[in-house]
Design a protein around this motif. Structure first.
Motif, mmCIF file in Angstrom:
data_model
loop_
_atom_site.group_PDB
_atom_site.id
_atom_site.type_symbol
_atom_site.label_atom_id
_atom_site.label_comp_id
_atom_site.label_asym_id
_atom_site.label_seq_id
_atom_site.Cartn_x
_atom_site.Cartn_y
_atom_site.Cartn_z
ATOM 1 N N THR A 64 -6.767 -6.551 57.604
ATOM 2 C CA THR A 64 -7.215 -7.698 58.396
ATOM 3 C C THR A 64 -6.602 -8.977 57.825
ATOM 4 O OG1 THR A 64 -9.132 -8.183 57.007
ATOM 5 C CG2 THR A 64 -9.448 -6.554 58.797
ATOM 6 N N ASP A 65 -6.692 -10.057 58.605
ATOM 7 C CA ASP A 65 -6.188 -11.340 58.112
ATOM 8 C C ASP A 65 -6.903 -11.757 56.828
ATOM 9 O OD1 ASP A 65 -4.418 -11.488 60.211
ATOM 10 O OD2 ASP A 65 -5.591 -12.935 61.364
ATOM 11 N N GLY A 66 -8.197 -11.517 56.757
ATOM 12 C CA GLY A 66 -8.955 -11.850 55.550
ATOM 13 C C GLY A 66 -8.495 -11.042 54.348
ATOM 14 N N GLU A 67 -8.248 -9.764 54.568
ATOM 15 C CA GLU A 67 -7.753 -8.925 53.475
ATOM 16 C C GLU A 67 -6.370 -9.383 53.028
ATOM 17 O OE1 GLU A 67 -9.869 -4.611 54.288
ATOM 18 O OE2 GLU A 67 -8.214 -5.229 55.602
ATOM 19 N N LEU A 68 -5.522 -9.752 53.983
ATOM 20 C CA LEU A 68 -4.181 -10.228 53.637
ATOM 21 C C LEU A 68 -4.252 -11.528 52.832
ATOM 22 C CD1 LEU A 68 -2.232 -9.418 56.920
ATOM 23 C CD2 LEU A 68 -2.038 -8.260 54.708
ATOM 24 N N ARG A 69 -5.187 -12.413 53.188
ATOM 25 C CA ARG A 69 -5.348 -13.646 52.404
ATOM 26 C C ARG A 69 -5.764 -13.320 50.972
ATOM 27 N NH1 ARG A 69 -7.071 -15.551 57.400
ATOM 28 N NH2 ARG A 69 -9.258 -15.071 56.976
ATOM 29 N N THR A 70 -6.606 -12.312 50.799
ATOM 30 C CA THR A 70 -7.017 -11.895 49.461
ATOM 31 C C THR A 70 -5.830 -11.308 48.698
ATOM 32 O OG1 THR A 70 -9.279 -11.483 50.204
ATOM 33 C CG2 THR A 70 -8.589 -10.387 48.168
ATOM 34 N N ILE A 71 -5.031 -10.502 49.375
ATOM 35 C CA ILE A 71 -3.840 -9.921 48.745
ATOM 36 C C ILE A 71 -2.884 -11.028 48.316
ATOM 37 C CG2 ILE A 71 -1.764 -8.521 49.171
ATOM 38 C CD1 ILE A 71 -3.584 -6.800 51.057
ATOM 39 N N PHE A 74 -4.240 -12.755 45.295
ATOM 40 C CA PHE A 74 -4.081 -11.877 44.141
ATOM 41 C C PHE A 74 -2.638 -11.905 43.629
ATOM 42 C CE2 PHE A 74 -2.724 -7.632 42.691
ATOM 43 C CZ PHE A 74 -3.506 -7.517 41.551
ATOM 44 N N LEU A 75 -1.683 -11.750 44.544
ATOM 45 C CA LEU A 75 -0.276 -11.739 44.140
ATOM 46 C C LEU A 75 0.149 -13.091 43.563
ATOM 47 C CD1 LEU A 75 1.266 -9.658 47.057
ATOM 48 C CD2 LEU A 75 0.895 -8.927 44.691
ATOM 49 N N ASP A 76 -0.332 -14.181 44.141
ATOM 50 C CA ASP A 76 -0.020 -15.503 43.597
ATOM 51 C C ASP A 76 -0.554 -15.646 42.175
ATOM 52 O OD1 ASP A 76 1.286 -16.302 45.908
ATOM 53 O OD2 ASP A 76 -0.407 -17.477 46.678
ATOM 54 N N GLU A 77 -1.783 -15.190 41.953
ATOM 55 C CA GLU A 77 -2.380 -15.269 40.613
ATOM 56 C C GLU A 77 -1.626 -14.376 39.622
ATOM 57 O OE1 GLU A 77 -4.829 -17.271 39.488
ATOM 58 O OE2 GLU A 77 -4.970 -18.194 41.474
ATOM 59 N N MET A 78 -1.232 -13.183 40.053
ATOM 60 C CA MET A 78 -0.473 -12.289 39.172
ATOM 61 C C MET A 78 0.900 -12.900 38.847
ATOM 62 S SD MET A 78 -2.020 -9.484 38.219
ATOM 63 C CE MET A 78 -3.469 -10.491 37.969
ATOM 64 N N SER A 79 1.533 -13.508 39.831
ATOM 65 C CA SER A 79 2.827 -14.157 39.604
ATOM 66 C C SER A 79 2.689 -15.266 38.572
ATOM 67 C CB SER A 79 3.389 -14.737 40.914
ATOM 68 O OG SER A 79 3.658 -13.703 41.814
ATOM 69 N N GLU A 80 1.659 -16.076 38.707
ATOM 70 C CA GLU A 80 1.426 -17.144 37.737
ATOM 71 C C GLU A 80 1.165 -16.594 36.341
ATOM 72 O OE1 GLU A 80 1.501 -20.572 37.904
ATOM 73 O OE2 GLU A 80 2.432 -20.253 39.863
ATOM 74 N N ALA A 81 0.430 -15.503 36.274
ATOM 75 C CA ALA A 81 0.086 -14.913 34.969
ATOM 76 C C ALA A 81 1.312 -14.354 34.262
ATOM 77 C CB ALA A 81 -0.961 -13.816 35.158
ATOM 78 N N LEU A 82 2.315 -13.955 35.005
ATOM 79 C CA LEU A 82 3.504 -13.331 34.415
ATOM 80 C C LEU A 82 4.540 -14.316 33.906
ATOM 81 C CD1 LEU A 82 4.123 -10.414 36.931
ATOM 82 C CD2 LEU A 82 3.213 -10.248 34.609
ATOM 83 N N VAL A 83 4.503 -15.534 34.404
ATOM 84 C CA VAL A 83 5.556 -16.505 34.098
ATOM 85 C C VAL A 83 5.139 -17.360 32.899
ATOM 86 C CG1 VAL A 83 6.875 -18.458 34.987
ATOM 87 C CG2 VAL A 83 6.306 -16.557 36.490
ATOM 88 N N ASP A 84 6.027 -17.427 31.924
ATOM 89 C CA ASP A 84 5.841 -18.325 30.780
ATOM 90 C C ASP A 84 6.436 -19.677 31.140
ATOM 91 O OD1 ASP A 84 4.701 -16.347 29.181
ATOM 92 O OD2 ASP A 84 6.651 -15.718 28.396
ATOM 93 N N ASP A 85 5.633 -20.703 31.088
ATOM 94 C CA ASP A 85 6.165 -22.053 31.367
ATOM 95 C C ASP A 85 6.370 -22.825 30.104
ATOM 96 O OD1 ASP A 85 6.366 -21.834 34.120
ATOM 97 O OD2 ASP A 85 4.302 -22.440 34.434
#
Length: 142
Positions: free
Chosen positions: A121-128, A131-142
């Motif tokens: 659903t659109d709501g599930e996609l927003r959650t995904i 989640f992916l945005d947060e994981m991307s941020e967690a992986l990058v060293d700034d």
């Protein structure tokens, strides 16, 4: 949480295998493919890419970046163009043939990924997405 992290690991492994396949299909090394992917993503977001942006993204020196751009330009994947707002700067852009080549090699994979997303659903996609945005941020060293 452990199952989610295992899912991320499995997804990362699948991405690695896909990129290995693309490198073989397109007959290029990992750095070249990473550069083209970065340019494609930034282009989709309407962002200009200067050589130092590419160097920072890839974690390579300016000399290595120059060699990379020279090689990709010689092979017809990219062009150097004047920056629209700064006459002293250059931007690196994909060529039309590079976009077509990239699309041709990626089209079937994109279709399968779209098919995998259809049941959500659109709501599930927003959650995904969150989640992916947060994981991307967690992986990058700034």
């Amino acid at each position: 949480m452990r199952a989610a992290l295992e899912g991320v690991r499995a997804f990362s492994d699948a991405m690695d295998r896909m990129h290995t396949g693309l490198r073989g299909d397109m007959d290029m090394n990992a750095t070249d493919l990473s550069a083209l992917r970065m340019l494609s993503i930034r282009e989709q977001h309407g962002e200009l890419v200067k050589p130092h942006d590419l160097a920072r993204h890839l974690g390579i020196s300016s000399a290595s970046t120059t060699k990379l751009i020279d090689r990709l330009a010689k092979e017809g994947f990219v062009v150097r163009e004047p920056h629209p707002n700064d006459r002293r700067a250059l931007v690196i852009t994909l060529t039309e043939s590079s976009r077509a080549d990239f699309g041709r090699h990626f089209a079937a994979r994109m279709a399968r990924m779209r098919g995998a997303l259809e049941p959500f659903t659109d709501g599930e996609l927003r959650t995904i997405i969150r989640f992916l945005d947060e994981m991307s941020e967690a992986l990058v060293d700034d």
